[in-house]
Design an enzyme around this catalytic site. Structure first.
Site, short mmCIF file in Angstrom:
data_model
loop_
_atom_site.label_atom_id
_atom_site.label_comp_id
_atom_site.label_asym_id
_atom_site.label_seq_id
_atom_site.Cartn_x
_atom_site.Cartn_y
_atom_site.Cartn_z
N GLU A 1 0.69 -1.18 -0.08
CA GLU A 1 -0.06 -0.02 -0.01
C GLU A 1 0.85 1.19 0.00
O GLU A 1 0.47 2.33 -0.68
CB GLU A 1 -1.06 0.01 1.20
N GLU B 1 -3.79 -9.62 3.46
CA GLU B 1 -4.48 -9.34 5.04
C GLU B 1 -5.47 -10.24 5.21
O GLU B 1 -5.97 -10.63 6.23
CB GLU B 1 -5.00 -7.96 4.94
N1 CAA Z 1 4.54 -7.58 11.65
C1 CAA Z 1 5.26 -7.90 12.77
N2 CAA Z 1 6.05 -8.89 12.85
C2 CAA Z 1 6.02 -9.61 11.62
C3 CAA Z 1 5.34 -9.40 10.56
C4 CAA Z 1 4.39 -8.32 10.82
N3 CAA Z 1 3.80 -7.78 9.66
N4 CAA Z 1 5.82 -10.08 9.53
C5 CAA Z 1 6.68 -10.92 10.01
N5 CAA Z 1 6.98 -10.78 11.18
C6 CAA Z 1 8.08 -11.12 12.13
C7 CAA Z 1 7.70 -12.72 12.26
O1 CAA Z 1 6.69 -12.69 13.31
C8 CAA Z 1 9.09 -13.25 12.69
O2 CAA Z 1 9.37 -13.05 13.74
P1 CAA Z 1 10.37 -14.06 14.72
O3 CAA Z 1 11.54 -14.09 13.77
O4 CAA Z 1 10.54 -13.29 15.97
O5 CAA Z 1 9.45 -15.27 14.94
C9 CAA Z 1 9.89 -12.40 11.63
O6 CAA Z 1 8.98 -11.45 11.37
C10 CAA Z 1 10.23 -13.26 10.33
O7 CAA Z 1 9.19 -13.85 9.85
P2 CAA Z 1 8.96 -15.13 9.31
O8 CAA Z 1 9.55 -16.13 10.10
O9 CAA Z 1 7.56 -15.28 8.61
O10 CAA Z 1 10.14 -14.95 7.68
P3 CAA Z 1 9.83 -15.64 6.46
O11 CAA Z 1 11.13 -14.87 5.81
O12 CAA Z 1 9.45 -17.00 6.32
O13 CAA Z 1 8.42 -14.74 5.73
C11 CAA Z 1 7.12 -12.92 5.26
C12 CAA Z 1 8.66 -13.27 5.60
C13 CAA Z 1 6.82 -13.55 4.07
C14 CAA Z 1 7.19 -11.49 5.37
C15 CAA Z 1 6.25 -13.40 6.48
O14 CAA Z 1 6.65 -12.94 7.82
C16 CAA Z 1 4.70 -12.76 6.30
O15 CAA Z 1 3.94 -13.18 5.41
N6 CAA Z 1 4.53 -11.85 7.18
C17 CAA Z 1 3.23 -11.24 7.27
C18 CAA Z 1 2.74 -10.27 6.02
C19 CAA Z 1 1.53 -9.70 6.12
O16 CAA Z 1 0.52 -10.39 6.52
N7 CAA Z 1 1.72 -8.61 5.86
C20 CAA Z 1 0.22 -7.64 5.89
C21 CAA Z 1 0.21 -7.17 7.60
S1 CAA Z 1 -1.40 -6.60 7.68
C22 CAA Z 1 -1.43 -4.95 6.91
O17 CAA Z 1 -0.47 -4.40 6.27
C23 CAA Z 1 -2.55 -4.22 7.23
C24 CAA Z 1 -2.94 -2.82 6.54
O18 CAA Z 1 -3.68 -2.79 5.57
C25 CAA Z 1 -2.20 -1.61 6.94
#
Ligand code: CAA
Length: 693
Positions: free
Chosen positions: A108, A128
């Site tokens: 975004e 999301e």
């Molecule tokens: N917020 C906070 N912490 C997050 C995060 C987030 N959005 N995404 C990942 N992390 C943290 C994880 O909890 C993890 O922490 P730990 O090492 O302490 O366990 C660390 O980052 C690494 O994450 P992964 O183990 O998942 O690492 P990966 O390399 O396998 O994957 C990733 C990386 C693809 C980014 C995956 O973490 C992921 O899918 N994250 C979520 C993405 C997401 O859903 N984003 C949308 C958020 S909601 C939003 O944005 C609402 C809006 O409209 C404003």
């Protein structure tokens, strides 16, 4: 270079200001990051730079909002909307330079840049929906304006991470940069914008793609219909669809945004998103094992051996071939081996979007053999043979004599004692349980079972390998049925009791289906086959199963089981089964009674939660959330209800569960005896979630 704050700095590359964000692990949009971006863009705007590039350090571009801040009191920092307005309204071209992932709020933000440059390995998406949410920072209004309504519907309701080359074709990425040269490419692109006086594209102002869908409500109706099964029970997909509808049908970007905000608020304060956000962290937490630190050395797995080419062995093998690891599959008989390999091939050929060359590549990694000695060069050997202790012991004795030193010897047993199996080898430290779920190439769960003597490096290797093959791992200790099947047996017992008290199989199945499971226990039995473990010669009509199997009602494969099936395998309640059940009830001298849906649900689920607590107090699971990870991934527990332990808190916590268990115990006896830990939690006024701390 100017340091803007702890996570942002402003650099200069000729005429281009480069705003660099570095907030490990994933540059999530925490309050610090938002403030840094806001101040950074402001400073860049005030400087004499002619264009601005936003780039991230570390493994990824911004991976989304900071989920840990959801629900926490807001800090008085710049909002995401402030940052976005600053970018979109900038009089200088703003270019987002993307590597890793641009997800959720990250995409975004990128959509408010005037242009996007990405390396081919980058992925972009609005995931999301997987958190029970919708993109709440204009994503629902901007994405369809870029990629069109149909693609936006697909992307937002699946949460798919779109590879950059595909995003480029969709217009989401303006230029692909050579791998490793992102900054140079983005700066060059920025210079080009200045030199060519390229327009400052504001996605929010371009309605062309929305016009194409105006007056065509059938686009949405058909999409809903085609995905009804997939979306069943979930609130978020429908809310995402409604936002895109609003983009098309409202008169302005602002009106669409207002609708997005309204729907986002509803989801954010709802129980489903709370469950799905909890689950996001539960899955990651499950990888953390207190006495096996993250830096524990792991063993290299370059070649895998699988003993057994049946349904389980075949599915297990596919997981490794899929990531390029060669597999030796050993069977005892040539025809069974051939059948197994042919089934694998068929599975590959049937999988969606299968390309013949991909199938051939994967098949070429699989080597069939009739000789266990061919396991000698394997780094990991997984046995998937018949579930009997004497057979497993015999196999492990043989493997001990064949496997090279340091090889991991894994059993796929679903119930048996791994310590007993390990004890027949001279290397119990190398023995571990790797319990896959059927179909093993599809189901996400891998229950990793640690024996008393299993080496820490072996545990660490299994957990990391699980992630590599796309599984979600949870660690269990040795006990009958480990975490998942041990709890399942509680539900199965009650299901059988319920039908002998007056409920029909389809009543039990309906209640659990409506709860959100993909199917109930009786439909499941019909699918698996009622004759697993049934021996015709020993059958004397003593159980309902005997009666059904004796009548050749062995499940879907024979066209009848608990249910009758038509030629399309559609299930219908069966008069035969109903009579057979009533005969049993009459014979037992009992009277069938009307059983409410509420009782069916409570008797199915409360004893499972209770068993979960026994598992925890015996130390067979590390934390309550690991149990939830097992149930969501291995047994189809609806993720929007978090898992059995999360659900326990949702319906009133330990005190409520204890009250119900005691009431059932008074009426029905020991099957409902509360676990001591349940009594303790209730007495201390605690929640199940307190077991995660
Ligand atoms: N917020 C906070 N912490 C997050 C995060 C987030 N959005 N995404 C990942 N992390 C943290 C994880 O909890 C993890 O922490 P730990 O090492 O302490 O366990 C660390 O980052 C690494 O994450 P992964 O183990 O998942 O690492 P990966 O390399 O396998 O994957 C990733 C990386 C693809 C980014 C995956 O973490 C992921 O899918 N994250 C979520 C993405 C997401 O859903 N984003 C949308 C958020 S909601 C939003 O944005 C609402 C809006 O409209 C404003």
């Amino acid at each position: 270079m100017t340091e803007i704050n702890a996570v942002t700095k402003l650099e200069r590359d000729g005429d281009v200001a480069v705003l660099v964000l570095n907030s490990p692990p994933v540059n999530a949009l925490s309050s610090n990051v938002r403030q840094g971006l806001y101040d950074g863009f402001k400073a860049a705007g005030a400087s004499d730079a002619k264009a601005i590039v936003l780039i991230c350090e570390g493994r990824t571009f911004i991976a989304g909002a900071d989920i840990t801040e959801f629900g926490a009191p807001g800090k008085p920092t710049a909002s995401l909307l402030d940052v976005q307005a600053m970018m979109e309204d900038s009089p200088k071209p703003v270019i987002a330079a993307i590597h890793g992932t641009a997800l959720g709020g990250g995409l975004e933000v990128a959509l408010c840049a005037h242009y996007r440059v990405a390396v081919p390995s980058a992925r972009l998406g609005l995931p999301e929906v997987a958190l029970g949410l919708l993109p709440g920072a204009g994503g629902t209004q901007r994405l369809p304006r870029v990629v069109g309504v149909e693609t936006a519907l697909e992307m937002m309701t699946s949460g798919r991470h779109v590879p950059a080359p595909e995003a480029h074709k969709l217009g989401l990425v303006d230029e692909l940069a050579p791998e490793g040269k992102l900054r140079e490419a983005a700066v060059a692109f920025a210079n080009k914008c200045v030199a060519e006086n390229k327009p400052l594209v504001k996605i929010s102002e371009n309605n062309t793609k929305l016009q194409a869908a105006k007056g065509k409500p059938e686009i949405f109706a058909e999409f809903r219909k085609a995905n009804a099964r997939k979306f069943r029970g979930f609130d978020a997909p429908e809310a995402n669809i409604k936002c895109i509808e609003a983009a098309v049908n409202t008169n302005s970007f602002e009106e669409g945004l207002a609708e997005e905000r309204r729907l986002f608020g509803g989801l954010m304060s709802g129980a489903q998103s709370a469950a799905q956000r909890y689950y996001f962290f539960a899955e990651r937490q499950a990888n953390k094992i207190p006495d096996v630190p993250d830096d524990t050395p792991i063993r290299e797995i370059k070649k895998v051996g699988v003993l057994g080419a049946g349904t389980m062995g075949g599915g297990i093998s596919m997981n490794f071939a899929n990531i390029g690891i060669p597999v030796t599959i050993v069977e005892m008989q040539k025809d069974a081996l051939d059948r197994g390999l042919a089934t694998i091939r068929k599975n590959y050929e049937r999988s969606r979007g299968a390309k013949p060359e991909e199938t051939e590549k994967r098949m070429s990694l699989l080597t069939g053999s009739l000789d266990m000695n061919d396991f000698a060069d394997c780094d990991l050997i997984i046995e998937a043979v018949y579930e009997r202790m004497d057979i497993k012991k015999d196999v492990f004795k043989k493997l001990d004599g064949i496997a090279k030193p340091g090889a991991i010897l894994a059993t796929n047993t679903s119930y048996l004692n791994i310590d007993e199996i390990a004890a027949v080898t001279k290397r119990p430290q190398d023995v571990i349980g790797m319990h896959f779920f059927s179909p093993a190439n599809v189901m996400k769960l891998l229950e990793v079972v640690r024996g008393e003597k299993t080496g820490k490096d072996v545990i660490a290797t299994a957990m990391k390998l699980a992630k590599k093959i796309g599984k979600v791992a949870a660690l269990a200790g040795v006990c009958h049925g480990f975490i998942g099947n041990r709890m399942l047996s509680q539900r199965q017992r009650e299901a059988q009791k319920l039908i002998m008290e007056g409920a029909m199989p389809w009543d039990v199945d309906r209640v659990l289906y409506d709860f959100g499971f993909p199917m109930g226990p009786f439909a499941m039995s019909d699918l698996a086959g009622l004759d697993i473990g049934w021996v015709k010669e020993n059958s004397k009509g003593e159980t309902l199963r005997d009666v059904l199997c004796e009548a050749d009602r062995r499940g879907q494969k024979t066209g009848a089981g608990y249910y009758d099936y038509d030629e399309n395998r559609v299930a219908k309640p069966s008069a035969f089964t109903e009579k057979a059940i009533n005969d049993f009830i009459v014979k037992s001298g009992a009277n069938p009674r009307k059983i409410s849906d509420e009782e069916i649900l409570e008797r199915s689920i409360y004893p499972m939660i209770n068993e979960g607590l026994k598992i925890l107090e015996e130390g067979k699971a590390i934390r309550a959330s690991d149990i939830d990870v097992v149930w969501v991934n291995g047994y189809g527990w609806p993720v929007y209800r978090g898992g059995p332990m999360f659900y326990g808190d949702l319906i009133g916590g330990p005190a409520k569960v204890l009250e119900k268990m005691k009431a059932f115990e008074a009426k029905m006896g020991d099957d409902f005896k509360p676990a001591p830990l349940l009594e303790k939690l209730a007495a201390e006024g605690k929640k199940f979630a307190d077991l995660n701390k």
